[in-house]
Design a protein around this motif. Structure first.
Motif, mmCIF file in Angstrom:
data_model
loop_
_atom_site.group_PDB
_atom_site.id
_atom_site.type_symbol
_atom_site.label_atom_id
_atom_site.label_comp_id
_atom_site.label_asym_id
_atom_site.label_seq_id
_atom_site.Cartn_x
_atom_site.Cartn_y
_atom_site.Cartn_z
ATOM 1 N N SER A 179 135.444 -33.126 -25.038
ATOM 2 C CA SER A 179 134.913 -33.816 -25.911
ATOM 3 C C SER A 179 134.601 -33.395 -27.215
ATOM 4 O O SER A 179 134.309 -31.950 -27.358
ATOM 5 C CB SER A 179 133.655 -34.457 -25.153
ATOM 6 N N TYR A 180 134.519 -34.021 -28.307
ATOM 7 C CA TYR A 180 134.134 -33.576 -29.654
ATOM 8 C C TYR A 180 132.635 -33.091 -29.593
ATOM 9 O O TYR A 180 131.995 -33.515 -28.876
ATOM 10 C CB TYR A 180 134.396 -34.332 -30.688
ATOM 11 N N SER A 181 132.261 -32.381 -30.384
ATOM 12 C CA SER A 181 130.797 -32.318 -30.688
ATOM 13 C C SER A 181 129.895 -33.373 -30.997
ATOM 14 O O SER A 181 130.576 -34.122 -31.780
ATOM 15 C CB SER A 181 130.601 -31.107 -31.753
ATOM 16 N N ALA A 203 130.596 -34.068 -34.798
ATOM 17 C CA ALA A 203 132.015 -34.566 -35.190
ATOM 18 C C ALA A 203 131.891 -35.914 -34.654
ATOM 19 O O ALA A 203 132.553 -37.013 -35.416
ATOM 20 C CB ALA A 203 133.082 -34.018 -34.246
ATOM 21 N N GLU A 204 131.202 -36.542 -33.774
ATOM 22 C CA GLU A 204 131.225 -37.752 -33.245
ATOM 23 C C GLU A 204 130.337 -38.620 -34.420
ATOM 24 O O GLU A 204 130.807 -39.773 -34.676
ATOM 25 C CB GLU A 204 130.722 -38.029 -31.882
ATOM 26 N N ARG A 205 129.263 -38.029 -34.687
ATOM 27 C CA ARG A 205 128.687 -38.823 -35.627
ATOM 28 C C ARG A 205 129.309 -38.910 -37.100
ATOM 29 O O ARG A 205 128.966 -39.857 -38.003
ATOM 30 C CB ARG A 205 127.093 -37.991 -35.915
ATOM 31 N N ALA A 240 134.788 -39.985 -22.125
ATOM 32 C CA ALA A 240 134.102 -38.852 -22.007
ATOM 33 C C ALA A 240 134.038 -38.184 -23.255
ATOM 34 O O ALA A 240 133.216 -37.558 -23.754
ATOM 35 C CB ALA A 240 134.798 -37.800 -21.055
ATOM 36 N N GLY A 241 135.146 -38.561 -24.041
ATOM 37 C CA GLY A 241 135.284 -37.949 -25.277
ATOM 38 C C GLY A 241 134.196 -38.756 -26.379
ATOM 39 O O GLY A 241 134.032 -38.145 -27.573
ATOM 40 N N HIS A 242 133.792 -39.889 -26.270
ATOM 41 C CA HIS A 242 133.115 -40.680 -27.004
ATOM 42 C C HIS A 242 131.501 -41.301 -26.422
ATOM 43 O O HIS A 242 131.401 -42.417 -26.342
ATOM 44 C CB HIS A 242 133.782 -41.772 -27.575
ATOM 45 N N PRO A 243 130.844 -40.155 -25.740
ATOM 46 C CA PRO A 243 129.512 -40.721 -25.085
ATOM 47 C C PRO A 243 128.822 -41.640 -26.247
ATOM 48 O O PRO A 243 128.655 -40.975 -27.364
ATOM 49 C CB PRO A 243 128.996 -39.385 -24.682
ATOM 50 N N ALA A 247 138.854 -47.000 -36.733
ATOM 51 C CA ALA A 247 138.204 -46.553 -37.571
ATOM 52 C C ALA A 247 137.664 -45.287 -37.214
ATOM 53 O O ALA A 247 137.790 -44.103 -38.022
ATOM 54 C CB ALA A 247 137.293 -47.505 -38.527
ATOM 55 N N HIS A 248 136.975 -45.183 -36.338
ATOM 56 C CA HIS A 248 136.386 -43.900 -35.946
ATOM 57 C C HIS A 248 137.464 -42.895 -35.486
ATOM 58 O O HIS A 248 137.336 -41.677 -35.770
ATOM 59 C CB HIS A 248 135.549 -44.356 -34.508
ATOM 60 N N GLU A 249 138.471 -43.396 -34.731
ATOM 61 C CA GLU A 249 139.715 -42.394 -34.610
ATOM 62 C C GLU A 249 140.272 -41.701 -35.918
ATOM 63 O O GLU A 249 140.360 -40.658 -36.023
ATOM 64 C CB GLU A 249 140.636 -42.857 -33.777
ATOM 65 N N LEU A 250 140.322 -42.618 -36.904
ATOM 66 C CA LEU A 250 140.822 -42.217 -38.192
ATOM 67 C C LEU A 250 139.864 -41.194 -38.706
ATOM 68 O O LEU A 250 140.168 -40.231 -39.513
ATOM 69 C CB LEU A 250 140.906 -43.638 -39.202
ATOM 70 N N GLY A 251 138.536 -41.347 -38.406
ATOM 71 C CA GLY A 251 137.496 -40.149 -39.087
ATOM 72 C C GLY A 251 137.748 -38.897 -38.473
ATOM 73 O O GLY A 251 137.616 -38.100 -39.204
ATOM 74 N N HIS A 252 138.172 -38.732 -36.972
ATOM 75 C CA HIS A 252 138.774 -37.564 -36.359
ATOM 76 C C HIS A 252 139.941 -36.951 -36.991
ATOM 77 O O HIS A 252 140.051 -35.726 -36.956
ATOM 78 C CB HIS A 252 138.871 -37.627 -34.785
ATOM 79 N N VAL A 253 140.847 -37.881 -37.269
ATOM 80 C CA VAL A 253 142.106 -37.403 -38.084
ATOM 81 C C VAL A 253 141.656 -37.113 -39.474
ATOM 82 O O VAL A 253 142.093 -35.728 -39.777
ATOM 83 C CB VAL A 253 143.091 -38.690 -38.181
HETATM 84 ZN ZN LIG Z 1 135.259 -39.675 -31.183
#
Ligand SMILES: [Zn+2]
Length: 359
Positions: free
Chosen positions: A272-274, A277-279, A319-322, A223-229
């Motif tokens: 990594s995303y900002s 973006a992660e939040r 690394a992309g998801h600290p 679901a988190h990855e879908l958020g990035h999409v």
């Molecule tokens: Zn992420």
């Protein structure tokens, strides 16, 4: 030239820049031969014409590495090979495609001007959401093989496992209001990670699947990855890290070509995303899980298990998801009793977990 004679050619294997002298033989496929050994066989139907100087026949192969090329100089030899490859010009610019490229060239030229005036972050924010999905998909297809090569894994093909995974992804898509077609695969790599490619492709690496204890943990991550999409973060990141050179690639319709492939693949795997973006992706995941009547806390627990204690930074592979304290806190705060049905049955869960073992 008779078709049973060996044909001299130059070969780039797609891993290094070195051109190797080889011979080609027309067998059940196009055999690439170095003294004493067939190093590669290209199926005739997979061979495509690649851009090159007019007198040279330059070939690529859709089932080989994206940067692999063959070059044939001799005109008679070229004719023999051309006659053997039925799909040489499949997918090359017809009039409609040319028009699209022209439109996009104008758009890209405009973007470069915007870039020059306002800088890359501004252009990435403005450009990423309006880039047509077809362009994104083309970039995704172009880098897909390279990424799998860099991961050193293959998509796992267990049929029951894939059915379970598709069922899981479909529930998340529906709850997240995503209607675009989406491909999701488990890849046989020991690295505990998951990521989205441009154009709606999601890869869950087997290493992360094996670390997961419940379907909800995996569902939260997907679901988190879908958020990035949904937020077009992938394209934004590529434009941000690639900047002008990437946009110039767009301008010449070469986004899926040579250098861009390696560059885009690296930026997907490394950068990594900002934090924002992660939040935002976390917030999306929490919302989706709640819509399904499930808690978002397991996602945080899985990430915590993988990234480990803050002290153990050297094995922070995600690394992309600290996982920062505040992100974990947000997921814990989003804990609530499950009111919806299980996302996967115990049997589906077992099948998903063994997706890379099934033949
Ligand atoms: Zn992420």
């Amino acid at each position: 030239m008779a078709s049973d004679q060996p044909i001299p050619a130059l070969y780039l294997d797609g891993r290094s820049n070195r051109k190797r002298s080889v011979e080609l033989r027309l067998a059940s496929g196009l055999e690439i031969i170095e003294p004493g050994a067939v190093v590669e066989v290209w199926p005739y139907g997979d061979i495509r014409r690649a851009d090159g100087p007019p007198a040279l026949l330059r070939l690529s192969c859709i089932s080989a590495l994206p940067l692999a090329r063959l070059e044939i100089e001799d005109a008679a030899a070229q004719a023999v090979v051309v006659a053997a490859c039925p799909s040489l010009d499949v997918g090359r610019s017809g009039p409609a495609q040319t028009r699209r490229i022209v439109v996009w060239s104008v758009a890209a030229l405009g973007s470069i001007l915007v870039l020059a005036i306002y800088g890359i972050p501004f252009a990435a924010d403005r450009l990423a959401p309006i880039l047509p999905l077809s362009v994104e998909r083309r970039i995704g297809e172009g880098v897909d093989q390279q990424i799998r090569f860099m991961l050193g894994g293959k998509p796992c093909t267990g049929a029951e496992g894939q059915a379970a995974f598709t069922a899981l992804v479909d529930q998340l898509k529906r709850a997240g209001g995503i209607d675009e077609p989406l491909e999701a695969h488990v890849v046989s790599s020991p690295v505990p990670n998951a990521f989205a490619l441009p154009g709606g492709r999601i890869y869950l690496l087997e290493g992360l699947l094996q670390k997961a204890q419940t379907p909800d943990e995996v569902a939260g991550i997907i679901a988190h990855e879908l958020g990035h999409v949904q937020h077009r973060d992938v394209m934004r990141k590529i434009i941000q890290t690639g900047g002008t050179s990437f946009l110039i690639g767009l301008l010449f319709g070469d986004v899926a070509g040579a250098g861009a492939v390696i560059f885009v693949s690296r930026s997907i795997l490394d950068a990594s995303y900002s934090r924002d973006a992660e939040r935002n992706a976390d917030a999306f995941a929490i919302e989706v899980m709640h819509k399904l009547g499930r808690s978002a806390r397991p996602m945080g627990e899985l990430l915590f298990r993988v990234t480990g204690a803050e002290a153990n930074k050297s094995i922070t592979i995600l690394a992309g998801h600290p996982l920062t304290e505040d992100r974990l806190a947000a997921m814990k705060a989003a804990d609530r009793p499950n009111s919806g049905p299980e996302i996967l049955s115990p049997r589906q869960w077992l099948e998903l977990r063994s997706i890379c073992k099934a033949r």
